[in-house]
Design an enzyme around this catalytic site. Structure first.
Site, PDB file in Angstrom:
ATOM      1  CB  SER A   7       1.582   8.901   3.615  1.00  0.00           C
ATOM      2  OG  SER A   7       0.433   9.719   3.523  1.00  0.00           O
TER       3      SER A   7
ATOM      4  NE  ARG B 118      -0.548   4.759   0.398  1.00  0.00           N
ATOM      5  CZ  ARG B 118      -0.956   5.927   0.872  1.00  0.00           C
ATOM      6  NH1 ARG B 118      -1.248   6.904   0.029  1.00  0.00           N
ATOM      7  NH2 ARG B 118      -1.087   6.131   2.148  1.00  0.00           N
TER       8      ARG B 118
ATOM      9  CG  ASN C 158       2.850   0.704  -4.205  1.00  0.00           C
ATOM     10  OD1 ASN C 158       2.687  -0.504  -4.152  1.00  0.00           O
ATOM     11  ND2 ASN C 158       2.470   1.509  -3.241  1.00  0.00           N
TER      12      ASN C 158
END
Lengths: 156, 281
Positions: free
Chosen positions: B209, B213, B217
């Site tokens: 994660s 992440r 993004n």
């Protein structure tokens, strides 16, 4: 976007950079920041102390000023008293002098009066003698009657 | 550019391809000439552009900060020192509010991650065509300038952090203690295998994660810049609209790049704090 050797390369880079930061960047910065913090704290407390000192000096100065004012007041009071005293003295002197002058004048007048009386007395005796001579139409022995005439003059 | 007049999909594809160095199909070593070629190189290849920009940004960070560190005195700070110290103080506050154990590594690492990732993300704000076109003019086919849009970069940092998590977990709790932590909750000890599977997934989810992440993004942000850049091939009105949208997205993206860099740094601190926590069971 396939996974490849970049994974390893970036990991190595990552640890090298972290190590460099840990070794050469973080400690000097933190030390400098901590030292500055202490210096600022010291400066602040020094400023506070100075402010206290200043306040103490202010109140001290105020005290001195009040004392000086009181002293000046005292001096002025003293001077005024002294002046009053001097004026009183001068007045007294003047009064005494006047009194003395007046007495002297009175004495002089008295003397003058006595002198005039004496003159009058002597002249009255002569006048009385002359009058009596005229009345008696005869000469009277001045020397025989002078004793009586003197007594007469005394009674005047 | 891939060709003289690229189609939209070619243009986008071009922007999403790394400059990969590895073994070419004919057995020689060199740069891949297409995305397929790069993919066929397998693991023993390297994304030169990602690595290059990543190292360049890291060096910018180290250069600026070590300059400030070298001149750091307790006297009146200058502009650069003020700026650097503000960031250091910010990271230090964040670290000490999350991480209560004694470890001198965590705060400097959080600082490195925050500033480095932020700088890498910042490359996203350079208009998407400038550097690739410049590189293309110099004969370099592919140039992806934002390292954090390369999963290799984000995942390698995430796994590096993960390595530290494992290291400190075992160091602080012992191998047995670490295993016990994984096995003995949330359910009673009798269900240890189920506990272990659950906790192991949780553990593995941390680096995944963390890395995905950031990658997601930044990749999405870059993609939107590329798509908006496609509008520049339209008429003048579309061009103007594209420009306005580029500007608007860039402004919004400033928040995203900072936020993502901060999240990466903070989660690193949180995970390491968890690794240090010796719980009683």
């Amino acid at each position: 976007m396939n996974l490849n050797f970049t994974l390893i390369g970036q990991s190595l880079t990552f640890f090298v950079f972290v190590w460099f930061c840990l070794k050469y960047i973080w400690p000097p910065l933190k030390t400098a920041m901590r030292e500055r913090q202490e210096a600022i704290a010291q400066g602040l407390s020094a400023a506070e102390q100075a402010q206290k000192d200043l306040a103490a000096a202010h109140s001290g100065a105020e005290l001195e000023l009040t004392k000086a004012k009181e002293e000046a007041q005292g001096i002025i009071e003293q001077a005024r008293n002294r002046a009053n005293q001097m004026v009183e003295e001068a007045k007294q002197d003047a009064r005494d002098e006047g009194l003395r002058l007046k007495e002297a004048a009175v004495q002089e007048i008295e003397q003058e009066m006595n002198r005039a009386k004496a003159t009058l007395r002597s002249q009255v005796a002569v006048l009385a003698l002359a009058g009596a001579e005229k009345v008696l139409e005869s000469s009277i022995d001045a020397s025989r009657h002078s004793q009586m005439l003197d007594r007469l003059a005394q009674e005047l | 550019m891939a060709s003289e007049n690229p189609t939209t999909s070619e243009y986008i594809q071009h922007h999403l391809t790394n400059l990969t160095y590895g073994q070419l199909p004919d057995g020689s070593w060199g740069f891949a000439q297409s995305a397929q070629e790069a993919a066929s190189m397998g693991f023993m290849s390297i994304n030169v552009d990602s690595m290059g920009w990543s190292i360049a940004m890291g060096l910018v960070f180290l250069f600026v900060f070590s300059r400030a560190a070298g001149r750091a005195t307790a006297g009146v700070p200058g502009g650069l020192q003020n700026f650097v110290e503000m960031i250091v103080d910010f990271i230090d506050d964040t670290t000490s509010s999350i991480f209560s154990h004694k470890n001198d590594l965590v705060a400097p690492m959080a600082l490195t991650i925050f500033v480095w990732v932020w700088l890498m993300n910042l490359m996203d704000l350079v208009p998407v065509d400038w550097i690739p076109m410049l590189a293309s003019a110099m004969g370099v086919h592919f140039m992806k300038v934002v390292p954090t849009t390369d999963p290799n970069i984000t995942m390698s940092m995430a796994f590096s952090v993960f390595g530290l998590i494992l290291y400190y977990s075992i160091k602080c709790k012992g191998a047995g203690g670490f295993l016990a932590e994984l096995s003995f909750h949330p359910f009673p000890k009798i269900l240890a295998p189920i506990n272990f599977i659950l906790e192991f997934v949780t553990l593995i989810a941390k680096p995944l994660s963390l890395g995905l992440r950031l990658f997601g993004n930044m990749y999405a942000g870059e993609m939107i810049f590329v798509l908006l850049a496609v509008m520049f091939s339209g008429g003048i009105a579309v061009n103007l609209l594209g420009g306005v949208l580029q500007w608007g997205w860039a402004v919004f993206h400033v928040v995203i790049i900072t936020l993502q860099a901060f999240i990466f740094a903070v989660l690193t601190i949180v995970y390491l704090a968890q690794a240090h926590d010796v719980e009683e069971h």
